[in-house]
Design an enzyme around this catalytic site. Structure first.
Site, PDB file in Angstrom:
ATOM      1  N   LEU B 249      32.447  67.969  87.210  1.00 29.73           N
ATOM      2  CA  LEU B 249      31.919  68.729  86.070  1.00 29.73           C
ATOM      3  C   LEU B 249      31.584  67.830  84.884  1.00 29.73           C
ATOM      4  O   LEU B 249      30.609  68.071  84.171  1.00 29.73           O
ATOM      5  CB  LEU B 249      32.935  69.802  85.631  1.00 29.73           C
ATOM      6  N   HIS B 250      32.376  66.784  84.674  1.00 26.89           N
ATOM      7  CA  HIS B 250      32.160  65.962  83.468  1.00 26.89           C
ATOM      8  C   HIS B 250      30.817  65.226  83.449  1.00 26.89           C
ATOM      9  O   HIS B 250      30.440  64.675  82.422  1.00 26.89           O
ATOM     10  CB  HIS B 250      33.328  64.997  83.216  1.00 26.89           C
ATOM     11  N   HIS B 251      30.122  65.218  84.581  1.00 29.63           N
ATOM     12  CA  HIS B 251      28.801  64.559  84.585  1.00 29.63           C
ATOM     13  C   HIS B 251      27.700  65.416  83.967  1.00 29.63           C
ATOM     14  O   HIS B 251      26.585  64.927  83.771  1.00 29.63           O
ATOM     15  CB  HIS B 251      28.378  64.213  86.020  1.00 29.63           C
ATOM     16  N   ASP B 306      30.376  65.083  79.619  1.00 29.28           N
ATOM     17  CA  ASP B 306      31.409  65.034  78.590  1.00 29.28           C
ATOM     18  C   ASP B 306      32.777  65.227  79.250  1.00 29.28           C
ATOM     19  O   ASP B 306      32.869  65.688  80.385  1.00 29.28           O
ATOM     20  CB  ASP B 306      31.165  66.166  77.568  1.00 29.28           C
TER      21      ASP B 306
END
Lengths: 342, 342
Positions: B249-251, B306
C-alpha cells in the site's frame, strides 16, 4: 530482529547501526534537498508549517511535509503540532543568516559525481586500493569550483587560527606561497594578519577566480597574485618566508608527498617555514573518528591518497630533508597544523 | 566549529549531526563494499589482519586496511593491535554463516539505481511531491529481483509472526492470495502453517521465479501457484479465505489503495480476511523513527506513495467498504499487521 534505528547500540545486539549505514545516503539526500531549497532559513526564528514553508520555498506541500518530518526524525528540526522549528545546532549551522553557516559544503560533499564515485562500485576501490577518482576530471571542470566554494565554509576558523599562530612568531613573513589554495582562505587570513605580506596562490585557474574574489572581499587583492597550474609542475620561484600546504598532502602517496616537500624546501628563504594542514589520525588509525574515517574518503576519491599519522608525516619530512615536524591540533576543527622543522 | 562526529549532540550546539548526514553515503559505500567482499564472514570467529583479510577476499591490503579501520570507527568491527574482530551485532547480522544474516539487503537498498534516485536531484522530488521512481523500469528489470531477494532477509521474522497470528484463528484458510508477493515469504510461511492451504502469488514474472524457488526450498511448491502481472490488472479470481498485502500500500496514494482494496474485498470468500503489512507512523508523523522516516523513502522512490498512519489506513478501509481496521505491531521489526474488518 529489529530495524528500529533509535535503539541503543552499545553492547546490545541490534541491527540499528547496520540499517543506519545501509540507508545512509537517504540522510544525505534529505539534508541536500533541505539546504538547496533553503528550508532552514525559511523556518528561521519564527518557524513554519508544511504549507507556509512550501510556499516560501516554491515546493509542494506534500514534499515539504515529508522532508520536514524526516528532518525531525533525524534531529535537525523540532515539531510542535504541525509547526516546525530549528534546533539550536540547525540555527547556527544551517540558517543562511548565521555567520557559522555550513550548508554550502553540501554542493561538493554530496555532488552527484561524488555519490557515484563512492556508491557505484565500492568493492572496486577496496579491491584495487584506490580509485581514479576525479583525476580524469579536467582542471576547468566546475566540480573544482564547487569543491573550493563548499570547503571554504568548513575551514574558515582553521584559517584564522593558522594566521593567529603565525602572528605569534618573532618575524613577519613577507613572501607567502599558498599551495592548492582553493578558496584561498588560508593565504588570505595570513595576508590580513600581515599587512606587508604578498601571497602567491597556486591552483587550477577556474578555482583561483574564486580565491581572487575572496581576496578582493577581504581587501587584500593588491597583494594577492595567482599562479594557475599544477603544484607539481608550475615554477613558483623561490625565497618564500612561508609556504602553506592546506589539505593537500592527503591526496597523494608518501613518495609523491616527499617529492612535493623537496620542491617546497628548495624554494624557502633562509628563515622560511612550511605549515601544512591535515587530518591526523592516531597511530591506531581508528581514532579520533573524523581524521581516521577520512582515510576511506581518500581511498574512494584518489589513486593512493591517505590520512597520514604523525609518524607518516615525520617520515615524509625527514626524506624531504627537513629536521622533523611538530603538530598542533586546531580544536574544535578535526584538523591539525603541521610545522616542518628546517 | 567542530567536525568531530563523535560529539554528544543532545542539547549542545555542534555540527556533528550535519556532518554525519552530509557524509552519510560514505557509510553506505563502506558497508556495501564490506558485504560484497564478504569481509565480515572472512573475519568470522577468529579475526584477521588487513593482510590475511585481503588475501581471503582477493582485495588489496591497503584497501582492506582502510575499509576495516573505517568500519572500526563506525562501530562494526573491533581492532586490537593490527587484528580486526566482529562486534556482537556484526556477528549476528553480517557474518554470512549467521541465520540472522541481513547483508543481502544491501543489493537493493544501496543499488546504484537507488543511489541515483535519491541523490541526483533530491530537491526535485521535494518540489514535486514525489518522483517517477523506478516506475519507468520495466517489469523484467533485474532490479526487481534484487529488491525481492534483498528484502527477504529483512522480513523473515515478520512473515513467521504473521503466519503464527493466523494459526490462532478458529478457521484454517484454504485459498490464499499473496499480492506483490516478491520473495514470497509471507505466503510461504502461511503455506507452511496450513498444510491444506493453496497459495496464489501475484507479482512480476521475473520476481515470481524467486518466490517459486523459495517455495520449493520450503517444501510447499505443490501448493504454490504464480500469477504474473500487475495487481491492479490481473484477474486473480475469487473466493479467497485470506488475502495478504505485504508492504504494498505504501507505494500508492490513498485513492489508488482504495481501488485495490475494493478489488480485494470483492474477491474474498464469505468468511475471508485481509492482512496488510505496513510501517505505521504515529499521527504526529515523526515517531517511531523507522516508520516515520519511511515516508521520505516513498517520496524519493514513488509518485505519490507514503507511510500511512492508522487514521489513513482506517479511512482507506472505510472507503473500500470494510468495517474498519485493527493493527498489531510486530516487534522487534518496525512493521505492523493491519487486519481489515468485514
Amino acid at each position: 530482529m529489529s530495524l528500529n534505528a533509535d535503539e541503543t547500540v552499545s553492547g546490545e545486539i541490534s541491527p540499528a547501526l547496520l540499517v543506519d549505514a545501509m540507508f545512509g545516503f537517504r540522510k544525505t539526500a534529505a539534508i541536500k534537498a533541505a539546504i538547496e531549497l533553503d528550508v532552514f532559513t525559511a523556518i528561521g526564528g519564527s518557524g513554519g508549517t508544511a504549507a507556509s514553508l512550501a510556499s516560501a520555498t516554491k515546493a509542494s506541500e506534500r514534499g515539504m511535509r515529508i522532508l520536514c518530518d524526516y528532518l525531525v526524525v533525524g534531529g535537525f528540526l523540532t515539531k510542535t503540532g504541525d509547526r516546525y522549528g530549528l534546533t539550536p545546532s540547525s540555527r547556527v549551522f544551517l540558517d543562511r543568516q548565521s555567520p557559522a553557516y555550513l550548508g554550502s559544503a553540501i554542493d561538493f560533499v554530496a555532488a552527484p559525481e561524488m555519490a557515484r564515485l563512492f556508491l557505484d562500485d565500492p568493492s572496486a576501490y577496496v579491491r584495487n586500493g584506490g580509485s581514479v577518482g576525479l583525476a580524469n576530471v579536467s582542471a576547468d571542470n566546475p566540480v573544482w569550483v564547487r569543491f573550493a566554494r563548499g570547503m571554504g565554509s568548513f575551514v574558515a576558523s582553521s584559517a584564522e587560527s593558522l594566521a593567529a599562530e603565525v602572528a605569534r612568531w618573532p618575524t613577519a613573513p613577507k613572501r607567502v606561497l599558498d599551495i592548492a589554495a582553493g578558496h584561498g582562505l588560508f593565504g588570505i587570513e595570513v595576508a590580513k594578519a600581515f599587512p606587508k605580506a604578498e601571497i602567491v596562490a597556486v591552483d587550477w585557474r577556474s578555482v583561483l577566480e574564486l580565491a581572487e574574489a575572496n581576496a578582493r572581499n577581504a581587501g587584500v587583492a593588491d597583494r594577492y597574485r595567482i599562479l594557475p597550474g599544477s603544484a607539481f609542475e608550475v615554477d613558483w620561484g623561490s625565497d618564500y618566508d612561508l609556504v602553506l600546504l592546506p589539505n593537500f598532502l592527503h591526496h597523494f602517496d608518501i613518495d609523491t608527498c616527499v617529492t612535493l616537500l623537496q620542491k617546497i624546501r628548495a624554494s624557502l628563504s633562509e628563515t622560511g617555514n612550511v605549515i601544512a594542514v591535515e587530518f591526523i589520525p592516531n597511530e591506531d588509525r581508528v581514532s579520533p573518528p573524523f581524521p581516521a574515517a577520512f582515510s576511506f574518503e581518500m581511498l574512494a576519491c584518489t589513486p593512493r591518497g591517505d590520512a597520514y599519522t604523525e609518524k607518516d608525516l615525520a617520515e615524509m619530512a625527514r626524506r624531504a630533508g627537513f629536521g622533523g615536524i611538530s603538530t598542533r591540533p586546531l580544536p574544535p576543527s578535526p584538523s591539525s597544523l603541521i610545522f616542518f622543522k628546517r
